[in-house]
Design a protein around this motif. Structure first.
Motif, PDB file in Angstrom:
ATOM      1  N   UNK A 146      24.638  25.552   2.051  1.00 55.34           N
ATOM      2  CA  UNK A 146      25.741  26.506   2.042  1.00 55.34           C
ATOM      3  C   UNK A 146      25.728  27.327   0.758  1.00 55.34           C
ATOM      4  N   UNK A 147      25.442  26.682  -0.377  1.00 57.77           N
ATOM      5  CA  UNK A 147      25.364  27.382  -1.659  1.00 57.77           C
ATOM      6  C   UNK A 147      24.314  28.492  -1.601  1.00 57.77           C
ATOM      7  N   UNK A 148      23.111  28.158  -1.110  1.00 56.00           N
ATOM      8  CA  UNK A 148      22.043  29.145  -1.052  1.00 56.00           C
ATOM      9  C   UNK A 148      22.338  30.235  -0.040  1.00 56.00           C
ATOM     10  N   UNK A 149      22.940  29.906   1.068  1.00 57.76           N
ATOM     11  CA  UNK A 149      23.293  30.940   2.042  1.00 57.76           C
ATOM     12  C   UNK A 149      24.296  31.920   1.453  1.00 57.76           C
ATOM     13  N   UNK A 150      25.283  31.406   0.721  1.00 58.42           N
ATOM     14  CA  UNK A 150      26.268  32.287   0.087  1.00 58.42           C
ATOM     15  C   UNK A 150      25.594  33.189  -0.941  1.00 58.42           C
ATOM     16  N   UNK A 151      24.691  32.634  -1.734  1.00 62.69           N
ATOM     17  CA  UNK A 151      23.987  33.447  -2.725  1.00 62.69           C
ATOM     18  C   UNK A 151      23.107  34.491  -2.063  1.00 62.69           C
ATOM     19  N   UNK A 152      22.433  34.127  -0.996  1.00 64.15           N
ATOM     20  CA  UNK A 152      21.595  35.086  -0.291  1.00 64.15           C
ATOM     21  C   UNK A 152      22.434  36.171   0.376  1.00 64.15           C
ATOM     22  N   UNK A 153      23.607  35.801   0.888  1.00 64.88           N
ATOM     23  CA  UNK A 153      24.508  36.792   1.479  1.00 64.88           C
ATOM     24  C   UNK A 153      24.959  37.797   0.420  1.00 64.88           C
ATOM     25  N   UNK A 154      25.291  37.289  -0.781  1.00 70.10           N
ATOM     26  CA  UNK A 154      25.699  38.201  -1.862  1.00 70.10           C
ATOM     27  C   UNK A 154      24.543  39.104  -2.286  1.00 70.10           C
ATOM     28  N   UNK A 155      23.339  38.565  -2.343  1.00 73.29           N
ATOM     29  CA  UNK A 155      22.169  39.364  -2.686  1.00 73.29           C
ATOM     30  C   UNK A 155      21.943  40.437  -1.635  1.00 73.29           C
ATOM     31  N   UNK A 156      22.075  40.085  -0.368  1.00 72.54           N
ATOM     32  CA  UNK A 156      21.908  41.045   0.715  1.00 72.54           C
ATOM     33  C   UNK A 156      22.928  42.171   0.603  1.00 72.54           C
ATOM     34  N   UNK A 157      24.194  41.825   0.319  1.00 76.99           N
ATOM     35  CA  UNK A 157      25.229  42.849   0.147  1.00 76.99           C
ATOM     36  C   UNK A 157      24.895  43.778  -1.023  1.00 76.99           C
ATOM     37  N   UNK A 158      24.421  43.202  -2.122  1.00 76.11           N
ATOM     38  CA  UNK A 158      24.065  43.991  -3.297  1.00 76.11           C
ATOM     39  C   UNK A 158      22.899  44.929  -2.990  1.00 76.11           C
ATOM     40  N   UNK A 159      21.888  44.441  -2.294  1.00 74.76           N
ATOM     41  CA  UNK A 159      20.741  45.277  -1.944  1.00 74.76           C
ATOM     42  C   UNK A 159      21.152  46.398  -0.990  1.00 74.76           C
ATOM     43  N   UNK A 160      22.032  46.102  -0.064  1.00 74.80           N
ATOM     44  CA  UNK A 160      22.527  47.145   0.844  1.00 74.80           C
ATOM     45  C   UNK A 160      23.301  48.208   0.067  1.00 74.80           C
ATOM     46  N   UNK A 161      24.083  47.773  -0.918  1.00 74.61           N
ATOM     47  CA  UNK A 161      24.832  48.702  -1.759  1.00 74.61           C
ATOM     48  C   UNK A 161      23.859  49.597  -2.537  1.00 74.61           C
ATOM     49  N   UNK A 162      22.829  49.035  -3.124  1.00 76.42           N
ATOM     50  CA  UNK A 162      21.835  49.819  -3.857  1.00 76.42           C
ATOM     51  C   UNK A 162      21.133  50.812  -2.944  1.00 76.42           C
ATOM     52  N   UNK A 163      20.784  50.366  -1.739  1.00 71.19           N
ATOM     53  CA  UNK A 163      20.120  51.246  -0.783  1.00 71.19           C
ATOM     54  C   UNK A 163      21.037  52.393  -0.380  1.00 71.19           C
ATOM     55  N   UNK A 164      22.321  52.114  -0.178  1.00 67.35           N
ATOM     56  CA  UNK A 164      23.276  53.167   0.180  1.00 67.35           C
ATOM     57  C   UNK A 164      23.399  54.175  -0.955  1.00 67.35           C
ATOM     58  N   UNK A 165      23.432  53.683  -2.199  1.00 67.06           N
ATOM     59  CA  UNK A 165      23.505  54.586  -3.352  1.00 67.06           C
ATOM     60  C   UNK A 165      22.249  55.446  -3.457  1.00 67.06           C
ATOM     61  N   UNK A 166      21.074  54.857  -3.204  1.00 64.69           N
ATOM     62  CA  UNK A 166      19.825  55.629  -3.239  1.00 64.69           C
ATOM     63  C   UNK A 166      19.832  56.680  -2.144  1.00 64.69           C
ATOM     64  N   UNK A 167      20.283  56.307  -0.946  1.00 64.14           N
ATOM     65  CA  UNK A 167      20.349  57.273   0.158  1.00 64.14           C
ATOM     66  C   UNK A 167      21.293  58.418  -0.163  1.00 64.14           C
ATOM     67  N   UNK A 168      22.413  58.111  -0.794  1.00 66.63           N
ATOM     68  CA  UNK A 168      23.383  59.139  -1.169  1.00 66.63           C
ATOM     69  C   UNK A 168      22.784  60.089  -2.180  1.00 66.63           C
ATOM     70  N   UNK A 169      22.070  59.568  -3.196  1.00 62.66           N
ATOM     71  CA  UNK A 169      21.422  60.419  -4.210  1.00 62.66           C
ATOM     72  C   UNK A 169      20.351  61.292  -3.578  1.00 62.66           C
ATOM     73  N   UNK A 170      19.593  60.729  -2.630  1.00 61.01           N
ATOM     74  CA  UNK A 170      18.552  61.508  -1.964  1.00 61.01           C
ATOM     75  C   UNK A 170      19.153  62.665  -1.174  1.00 61.01           C
ATOM     76  N   UNK A 171      20.294  62.434  -0.529  1.00 62.78           N
ATOM     77  CA  UNK A 171      20.947  63.503   0.250  1.00 62.78           C
ATOM     78  C   UNK A 171      21.510  64.589  -0.678  1.00 62.78           C
ATOM     79  N   UNK A 172      21.953  64.179  -1.867  1.00 62.70           N
ATOM     80  CA  UNK A 172      22.544  65.134  -2.813  1.00 62.70           C
ATOM     81  C   UNK A 172      21.490  65.930  -3.547  1.00 62.70           C
ATOM     82  N   UNK A 173      20.244  65.465  -3.532  1.00 66.79           N
ATOM     83  CA  UNK A 173      19.179  66.161  -4.271  1.00 66.79           C
ATOM     84  C   UNK A 173      18.643  67.355  -3.528  1.00 66.79           C
TER      85      UNK A 173
END
Length: 116
Positions: free
Chosen positions: A89-116
């Motif tokens: 359960x500990x590792x699943x929670x950590x992996x879920x948080x990592x997945x959320x963080x990576x999705x957030x980074x990807x969304x930010x990169x996509x937003x910057x690409x659209x603004x460029x």
């Protein structure tokens, strides 16, 4: 389950021969001779493995006339599995948080690409 008993259980499970014996017993009771068949070792060597498993509470040996069947005792395995489950359960929670963080980074990169 006490930590000492947990240590005994994991020590018993650390050996591949003992894990194979447990897998065999998961299919049903068996004699020492039956348990020894797949291994290239003596009956006394198999008996030593069985004693370790018995001390750990992973198997029980009965007595029926001349036959001493061994059987799996699942409670010690369940207690070890419950202990491991906490960490899954500990590792699943950590992996879920990592997945959320990576999705957030990807969304930010996509937003910057659209603004460029």
């Amino acid at each position: 389950m006490s930590t000492d008993q947990l240590s005994v259980t994991f020590a018993a499970l650390a050996d591949p021969t003992r894990r194979a014996i447990l897998a065999h017993l998961a299919l049903g009771e068996a004699s020492v001779t039956e348990l020894a068949q797949p291994f290239e070792m003596s009956l006394p060597a198999i008996s030593k493995h069985l004693k370790v498993l018995e001390r750990a509470g992973l198997i029980a040996r009965g007595r029926e006339a001349q036959w001493r069947p061994c059987r799996l005792e699942a409670q010690a395995l369940k207690e070890a599995a419950d202990w491991i489950e906490q960490y899954r359960q500990f590792w699943e929670q950590n992996l879920d948080r990592l997945d959320e963080y990576l999705q957030q980074l990807q969304a930010e990169d996509n937003k910057r690409d659209r603004e460029s």
